[in-house]
Enzyme design. Structure first.
Site, PDB file in Angstrom:
ATOM      1  N   GLY A 149       0.811  -1.206   0.000  1.00 46.20           N
ATOM      2  CA  GLY A 149       0.000   0.000   0.000  1.00 46.20           C
ATOM      3  C   GLY A 149       0.841   1.251   0.000  1.00 46.20           C
TER       4      GLY A 149
ATOM      5  CG  LEU B 136      -1.656  -2.015  -5.538  1.00 47.60           C
ATOM      6  CD1 LEU B 136      -1.028  -1.514  -6.816  1.00 47.60           C
ATOM      7  CD2 LEU B 136      -2.416  -0.917  -4.826  1.00 47.60           C
ATOM      8  CG  ASP B 137       1.436  -3.121  -3.484  1.00 47.06           C
ATOM      9  OD1 ASP B 137       2.006  -2.668  -4.486  1.00 47.06           O
ATOM     10  OD2 ASP B 137       0.964  -2.413  -2.582  1.00 47.06           O
ATOM     11  CD  GLU B 138      -1.128  -9.545  -2.418  1.00 52.68           C
ATOM     12  OE1 GLU B 138      -0.716 -10.708  -2.487  1.00 52.68           O
ATOM     13  OE2 GLU B 138      -1.142  -8.884  -1.373  1.00 52.68           O
TER      14      GLU B 138
END
Lengths: 318, 318, 318, 318
Positions: D235, D261-263
């Site tokens: 995040g 997102l971010d994964e």
């Protein structure tokens, strides 16, 4: 990492087209299954290096087709090995497979080859002096199952670690190395190592130089840990040298012992950061951690057949 | 890290009881506020080292009592500095405070002292050759605000980086260093550095040895980056040396240049892991990253007054 | 690192001008000699942190003026301590010096203070479960002289490490922690720790959550090692989590235990590189080395009085 | 590392005996010479992964038997390629060799395959915002010859880096991404990337979330750099999160962008040590170095065909 019954070959020799295909096909045609294969080419020197690990037919035969599980293969291997031992004339046992592969690699490919069987447990002898950190570290790792070997004895030029060895249930041999009887001591060590059928000697901060004659006579690899980032601070008292020079990192180097002190093929190195706040005693303390981890890693790689020596360098298939 | 108007003193000299108290009291009694203080004792040599950073009275006066904020202090400092410049005879300006402290430290404490004012922007000259990675790296960090200095010029023994310097709006001086006119070139460099009022010279892969005479004449520090983990692989072509020896780590070393090549006080070092897969060209490429970060860190520490040289070693108050 | 008889104070509280000077002067005026002093200011929060280590008068008195050597001071300290113990009413002993300083720091400076005497040997209890790597590592380091403490007992919720503890000559207490009698077990542990006069509890891979009530009742610090790079992979089976996510580094975190599991102030962290070749078992093996070194470093820093807790964070004066 | 004209295949699929032999034999029988081959087996999932790099016949033909030199092979390759282009119907050109291998790997082996030719230069577009450190770093490395690709354009949602791009001679496209016209902006970006025939998009601190629709439509890989050690501090404002938690290491993570997102699959990660002395601004500064080196390494590995994605993880053949 594998718990299967496997053979591992370390090959090197002049490069030529088709080497990967010929090795892989030889194994495949005899019912073997390659688990890992790693190649390297030294472009300058035109030398080909390979580490290949495979399940020979006797082990692979019992596994489910297509997707062998570790456990199934492990059990199958034991059962089939038992059968193989009873069978006659059929070259499905480990020793025969290893011999056949060596003949192929040497005669047909012109390669130098070293072979390891995962079921073999090399016999390791630790040489120690007074410092005990590498000694405890290696023995505890071995007891934890980190090393695929048998530590069969501890040899000390001082008696200090005798009771610690006994505490671990390990035979301890005290062979003093006095200036005037070094040759005699080496003779005694050689006889002992022969009796112990040692496959590897590890100098766990042994602090004594082994003579060229000893190494030649011995005929098995010797791994040493030097307490500096070689080639910096070779020779004695490296932490004092490092402190005097004001370096900002100290290191440790695991290498094979050769007749040229501190010049043998390097297996592994690591460093730790220091500051002006650290005196020589701190360097010694911090260095112990480096020495432990670097020597343990080098010994592990050697036992897994990951280290290939050529010239004065190593190829480490990690 | 501080954005306040501060003075930083680097002290060293024979140890004696009460040094910390006397330095702190001197500052406190003159209305200063210590922001950071760090001491070190070399027990063997009996030497005391200190870095102390404080807001002198003129800056501290304008801040809120008890809890100064960065912004408030910054604004106050500018306003009061302006006042101070107009005032006459009152020793509240930076220069006077620095001079007074130096007198105290030398006369009363018998210490060697070096003083920096955070509002000063040392004038830095980069020496370059053909390789551009350290050059770009230092200039871009400087433009990003990482260095508290002015880069006032680039000096190259080759013309290659001239247009890149121009692209950054930086003056470039091409002073060729040919074997038969090295002395003349150094004379030219010295004259230029004097004209530029250089406070620091940074050799950003300059690849030329500076003569003892040049260094003595210059009178300001020179930081060099050597592309090896000194003292290993001193001298030329260190990546070739490292490849030939088969080490498993390569390094870089930032040090002050002295008359003894590659022997000056080490400021910072770092290493990177390599394997048999890396040829010399790979070592050169990986080494570039090390050289950039090690030189930038050393230059930053120097500019922040964190590096104290004594004998052939450094104390780095990081 | 010092072998002198020293006091170390960890201070923190609201920042105010002159703190460094007042602390240093207080010590100097009473004949003490500051060996190390390190300050930090949290600019945002306006909090001042200090670690200061000094020789009180009774120790400093016997040293040569100007350049005390470690050995001389050590001998002097013993002799003078003996005298001090015989003298009456004169506040030159360690306990009195510590009490006086605490009063000064709290009353005059409004600081929170923690004091350690280098001659004290804190009493440490290790909590273990079945895994033995941190247990062996801490005990062997302690026997090698790395920790300035007494390890007075081992407490295990399983009996597995009992004989290893006995081998080291350490008392072992087996207190099972079954789901239905956790409260009873904690009560038993508290009584034992009180009997043992424990100053510090170290959870050497204890693998059990301590209740908030237990921690409150205990009243001494508890250091835990978590086998991940917190806050990533908090909770159970972190190596499985790391493997599932496909991270390229695994870590370990030493922290003070608090009522919020895995949320306590972090003392130290480190990481190791992994690849797709490593399965969960390899991660566990590699993680053991991280856990050992990170926990040992955290324990060492704690015992040297280098860790200051405020809020949920630590200041580590290393 | 190789300067030869080569093909590199990345294969994965269900494991089966003989895969190494069949791939190697296919290449050998067509006159190709394997330079590197690296295998991996996911034992749990029963999946086989391979990276194999070879000189197809048209290139290998011109080399000396046994010991090809880089230069000779390079020249030969050019000459023969020219001939091949003139010849008709004979499948000795690169495109045909690649197509044939793909058919073989898919039809005969049931593998998923990705093929790269070393002579191809993938077309890369960098997406930037205001921060310029990754932008400069990638462009300078590219100019230094570190990346085998063409950087064909810079796309910014802010105009800030326009003149820097122009300074490097690179086209810059300013496509603002305002909250109410994000969909329109993405449409514009897609059209531009199609016009540019982009093979790879690198988000050099682009700081905008790409929609799932955009990624699906785009159809080429997107590499992102996240300024934390994922999964910790996913995040926004990760350095603020890290500072608040009091961690002792900060990190950076390069990953393929996915709809979550971010994964996305992690390609590379690294960390740097911090202390209580570092405020958020210092973390940001230190983080920049991590972001640069981690993103550059990930991009380099991708371009060299070393990264194989499966599920949400990567296999990196480094």
């Amino acid at each position: 990492m594998s718990k299967l019954s496997t053979l591992t070959a370390l090959l090197h020799g002049p490069d030529q087209p088709g080497l990967v295909a010929r090795v892989a096909s030889w194994i495949f045609e005899r019912g073997g299954n390659i688990l890992h294969a790693d190649q390297h080419r030294d472009m300058e020197a035109g030398i080909f290096f390979q580490r290949v690990e495979w399940q020979p037919a006797f082990a692979a035969a019992g596994t489910e087709p297509g997707r062998p599980t570790t456990e199934a293969a492990g059990r199958a291997s034991v059962a089939i090995q038992a059968m193989a031992d009873q069978s006659q004339g059929r070259p499905i046992d480990r020793v025969a497979a290893a011999r056949d592969f060596s003949t192929f690699a040497q005669s047909s490919l012109g390669m130098t080859v070293r072979l390891l069987a995962s079921d073999d447990r090399p016999r390791v002898v630790l040489f120690v002096s007074k410092a005990d950190h590498c000694f405890h570290d290696l023995v505890l790792r071995w007891k934890a199952g980190d090393f695929s070997c048998e530590i069969v004895a501890i040899v000390g030029n001082h008696p200090d670690l005798g009771s610690a060895a006994a505490g671990y249930g390990l035979p301890f041999f005290h062979i003093p190395v006095l200036p005037d009887r070094k040759a005699a001591a080496e003779k005694e060590q050689l006889a002992l190592l022969r009796d112990l059928r040692a496959d590897l000697v590890v100098l766990a901060r042994y602090m004594q130089v082994l003579s060229a004659g000893f190494l030649a006579e011995l005929g098995v690899p010797v791994i040493n840990i030097h307490h500096s980032f070689l080639p910096a601070f070779a020779g004695g008292r490296p932490y004092h040298q490092a402190h005097a020079r004001g370096v900002k990192l100290i290191g440790a180097t695991a290498h094979y012992a050769t007749r040229d002190l501190d010049e043998g093929p390097i297996i592994h190195q690591d460093v730790a950061r220091i500051t002006h706040r650290h005196d020589v005693e701190d360097l010694v303390r911090k260095g112990r951690d480096l020495e432990k981890s670097v020597l343990a890693q080098a010994m592990r790689w050697h036992l897994e057949g990951r280290v290939l020596v050529y010239g004065n360098k190593t190829v480490v298939f990690d």
